[in-house]
Write a protein that holds these residues in place. Structure first.
Motif, mmCIF file in Angstrom:
data_model
loop_
_atom_site.group_PDB
_atom_site.id
_atom_site.type_symbol
_atom_site.label_atom_id
_atom_site.label_comp_id
_atom_site.label_asym_id
_atom_site.label_seq_id
_atom_site.Cartn_x
_atom_site.Cartn_y
_atom_site.Cartn_z
ATOM 1 N N GLU A 1 0.833 -1.204 0.000
ATOM 2 C CA GLU A 1 0.000 0.000 0.000
ATOM 3 C C GLU A 1 0.869 1.256 0.000
ATOM 4 O O GLU A 1 0.584 2.229 -0.719
ATOM 5 N N VAL A 2 1.944 1.229 0.783
ATOM 6 C CA VAL A 2 2.839 2.382 0.881
ATOM 7 C C VAL A 2 3.489 2.668 -0.470
ATOM 8 O O VAL A 2 3.457 3.799 -0.965
ATOM 9 N N VAL A 3 4.101 1.650 -1.078
ATOM 10 C CA VAL A 3 4.813 1.909 -2.335
ATOM 11 C C VAL A 3 3.839 2.185 -3.475
ATOM 12 O O VAL A 3 4.168 2.956 -4.388
ATOM 13 N N ASP A 4 2.643 1.604 -3.443
ATOM 14 C CA ASP A 4 1.646 1.923 -4.470
ATOM 15 C C ASP A 4 1.312 3.417 -4.435
ATOM 16 O O ASP A 4 1.183 4.062 -5.484
ATOM 17 N N GLU B 1 10.126 -1.645 -5.918
ATOM 18 C CA GLU B 1 8.820 -1.698 -6.573
ATOM 19 C C GLU B 1 8.910 -1.214 -8.011
ATOM 20 O O GLU B 1 8.277 -1.797 -8.909
ATOM 21 N N GLU B 2 9.694 -0.171 -8.250
ATOM 22 C CA GLU B 2 9.859 0.280 -9.631
ATOM 23 C C GLU B 2 10.533 -0.800 -10.478
ATOM 24 O O GLU B 2 10.150 -1.019 -11.638
ATOM 25 N N ALA B 3 11.519 -1.475 -9.917
ATOM 26 C CA ALA B 3 12.190 -2.555 -10.649
ATOM 27 C C ALA B 3 11.226 -3.701 -10.926
ATOM 28 O O ALA B 3 11.239 -4.303 -12.014
ATOM 29 N N ARG B 4 10.370 -4.009 -9.954
ATOM 30 C CA ARG B 4 9.399 -5.093 -10.137
ATOM 31 C C ARG B 4 8.403 -4.741 -11.244
ATOM 32 O O ARG B 4 8.076 -5.591 -12.088
ATOM 33 N N ARG B 5 7.940 -3.507 -11.273
ATOM 34 C CA ARG B 5 6.960 -3.112 -12.287
ATOM 35 C C ARG B 5 7.571 -3.096 -13.688
ATOM 36 O O ARG B 5 6.882 -3.403 -14.664
ATOM 37 N N ARG B 6 8.850 -2.754 -13.780
ATOM 38 C CA ARG B 6 9.500 -2.833 -15.087
ATOM 39 C C ARG B 6 9.530 -4.275 -15.577
ATOM 40 O O ARG B 6 9.295 -4.556 -16.758
ATOM 41 N N LYS B 7 9.788 -5.205 -14.662
ATOM 42 C CA LYS B 7 9.897 -6.610 -15.033
ATOM 43 C C LYS B 7 8.553 -7.197 -15.448
ATOM 44 O O LYS B 7 8.469 -7.972 -16.411
ATOM 45 N N ILE B 8 7.474 -6.835 -14.742
ATOM 46 C CA ILE B 8 6.195 -7.482 -15.010
ATOM 47 C C ILE B 8 5.338 -6.739 -16.029
ATOM 48 O O ILE B 8 4.477 -7.353 -16.671
ATOM 49 N N SER B 9 5.562 -5.424 -16.193
ATOM 50 C CA SER B 9 4.683 -4.665 -17.084
ATOM 51 C C SER B 9 5.421 -3.791 -18.087
ATOM 52 O O SER B 9 4.791 -3.200 -18.961
ATOM 53 N N PRO C 1 17.909 -0.473 6.382
ATOM 54 C CA PRO C 1 17.650 -1.447 5.311
ATOM 55 C C PRO C 1 16.176 -1.441 4.913
ATOM 56 O O PRO C 1 15.293 -1.184 5.740
ATOM 57 N N PRO C 2 15.903 -1.732 3.649
ATOM 58 C CA PRO C 2 14.534 -1.647 3.138
ATOM 59 C C PRO C 2 13.663 -2.817 3.573
ATOM 60 O O PRO C 2 14.144 -3.836 4.087
ATOM 61 N N ILE C 3 12.375 -2.661 3.340
ATOM 62 C CA ILE C 3 11.398 -3.728 3.569
ATOM 63 C C ILE C 3 11.217 -4.481 2.262
ATOM 64 O O ILE C 3 10.915 -3.883 1.223
ATOM 65 N N HIS C 4 11.412 -5.792 2.293
ATOM 66 C CA HIS C 4 11.271 -6.589 1.080
ATOM 67 C C HIS C 4 9.795 -6.724 0.723
ATOM 68 O O HIS C 4 8.948 -6.984 1.578
ATOM 69 N N LEU C 5 9.505 -6.536 -0.553
ATOM 70 C CA LEU C 5 8.113 -6.519 -0.990
ATOM 71 C C LEU C 5 7.447 -7.886 -0.871
ATOM 72 O O LEU C 5 6.238 -7.977 -0.648
ATOM 73 N N ALA C 6 8.225 -8.957 -1.014
ATOM 74 C CA ALA C 6 7.642 -10.303 -0.984
ATOM 75 C C ALA C 6 7.317 -10.755 0.434
ATOM 76 O O ALA C 6 6.313 -11.437 0.662
ATOM 77 N N THR C 7 8.154 -10.369 1.403
ATOM 78 C CA THR C 7 7.990 -10.857 2.775
ATOM 79 C C THR C 7 7.406 -9.827 3.723
ATOM 80 O O THR C 7 6.894 -10.181 4.788
ATOM 81 N N GLY C 8 7.507 -8.547 3.365
ATOM 82 C CA GLY C 8 7.077 -7.501 4.278
ATOM 83 C C GLY C 8 8.021 -7.308 5.449
ATOM 84 O O GLY C 8 7.659 -6.658 6.436
ATOM 85 N N GLN C 9 9.244 -7.841 5.356
ATOM 86 C CA GLN C 9 10.210 -7.743 6.440
ATOM 87 C C GLN C 9 11.457 -6.994 5.993
ATOM 88 O O GLN C 9 11.838 -7.052 4.823
ATOM 89 N N GLN C 10 12.089 -6.311 6.952
ATOM 90 C CA GLN C 10 13.375 -5.692 6.653
ATOM 91 C C GLN C 10 14.402 -6.778 6.373
ATOM 92 O O GLN C 10 14.398 -7.841 7.000
ATOM 93 N N VAL C 11 15.294 -6.488 5.416
ATOM 94 C CA VAL C 11 16.284 -7.475 5.021
ATOM 95 C C VAL C 11 17.644 -6.815 4.866
ATOM 96 O O VAL C 11 17.761 -5.593 4.782
ATOM 97 N N ILE C 12 18.674 -7.652 4.836
ATOM 98 C CA ILE C 12 20.044 -7.213 4.579
ATOM 99 C C ILE C 12 20.539 -7.916 3.332
ATOM 100 O O ILE C 12 19.828 -8.752 2.741
ATOM 101 N N ILE C 13 21.754 -7.634 2.927
ATOM 102 C CA ILE C 13 22.257 -8.173 1.668
ATOM 103 C C ILE C 13 22.276 -9.701 1.663
ATOM 104 O O ILE C 13 22.089 -10.328 0.622
ATOM 105 N N ASP C 14 22.463 -10.318 2.836
ATOM 106 C CA ASP C 14 22.484 -11.781 2.908
ATOM 107 C C ASP C 14 21.137 -12.397 2.552
ATOM 108 O O ASP C 14 21.061 -13.589 2.244
#
Length: 248
Positions: free
Chosen positions: A105-108, A139-147, A163-176
């Motif tokens: 909802e936020v990134v939309d 999210e911009e990268a995802r939309r380029r890929k799908i549309s 660190p950002p929130i991953h769109l698939a999990t809704g959780q903050q993530v690190i490079i690992d």
């Protein structure tokens, strides 16, 4: 270049305008940039002991935690380990890997701002705003890929980032936690403070970016946006160079 500006948690657009004023004035003085300010959509009440620290109400956050308050650390309580990733892993363990189920909802909403305004090509995020800015890049990268929608953002500036929130999990993530193709490749500029108790969070975000297209600036202070003239002058010189490079 016009920038979308995202405030820190418990702040609002007017507070960020004040925090960024010397930086914005310096860039605007030579016609290098203009700014569009927005804020989170979740209004929050500041505990009495912290009233005034985050600026006058109303106070907002972008991210809504499924377990409210679980990821809000006092500066003295934030863990410290040998590497930024080890620190963040410990922080995630303490918070139980909090899920932010409203991230779509936020990134939309932010993508909607980019599309409506049409001329925004960069994003500036402070603290929580930096966390959301990274999620917006994904999210911009995802939309380029799908549309096939071409991303509007050409660069990002992170002040005291997280660190950002991953769109698939809704959780903050690190490079690992991410795939090689999820590393941020757009030019990024990270403004950090050596005295920031949350410095490892900023460095964990920095480590998620392509080293060939990122810059680091240490203002030497705490969890703040620098406002001193000499520091701002040095900072804006580097940002101007980035703007020229991505606009070529």
């Amino acid at each position: 270049m016009r920038f979308l500006c995202l405030p820190g948690g418990f702040g609002n657009a007017e507070v960020l305008k004040t925090q960024l004023a010397p930086f914005c004035d310096s860039l605007c003085s030579t016609g290098d940039a203009s700014f569009f300010f927005t804020q989170g959509q979740n209004e929050v009440k500041i505990p009495p002991e912290h009233e005034g620290f985050f600026g006058p109400p109303p106070n907002f956050t972008f991210s809504a935690e499924d377990v409210p308050g679980s990821l809000r650390f006092n500066m003295a309580d934030f863990p410290k380990r040998d590497t930024p990733e080890e620190t963040m892993t410990r922080a995630f363990d303490l918070s139980g890997r909090t899920t932010f189920s409203n991230i779509r909802e936020v990134v939309d909403r932010l993508v909607g701002i980019l599309d409506k305004e049409g001329d925004i090509e960069g994003v500036i995020g402070y603290s929580e705003g930096a966390m959301i800015a990274g999620s917006l890049l994904w999210e911009e990268a995802r939309r380029r890929k799908i549309s096939g929608r071409e991303p509007r953002l050409k660069c990002a500036i992170f002040f005291c980032g997280w660190p950002p929130i991953h769109l698939a999990t809704g959780q903050q993530v690190i490079i690992d936690d991410i795939e090689d193709d999820e590393i941020f490749t757009v030019p990024t500029f990270h403004v950090v403070g050596a005295a920031d108790p949350f410095l490892d969070a900023s460095m964990a975000l920095y480590n998620m970016c392509d080293p060939d297209s990122t810059e680091l600036f240490d203002h030497g202070g705490g969890h703040i946006i620098p406002r001193g003239k000499r520091t701002v002058d040095d900072l804006t010189i580097m940002v101007r160079n980035m703007i020229v490079a991505v606009s070529a």
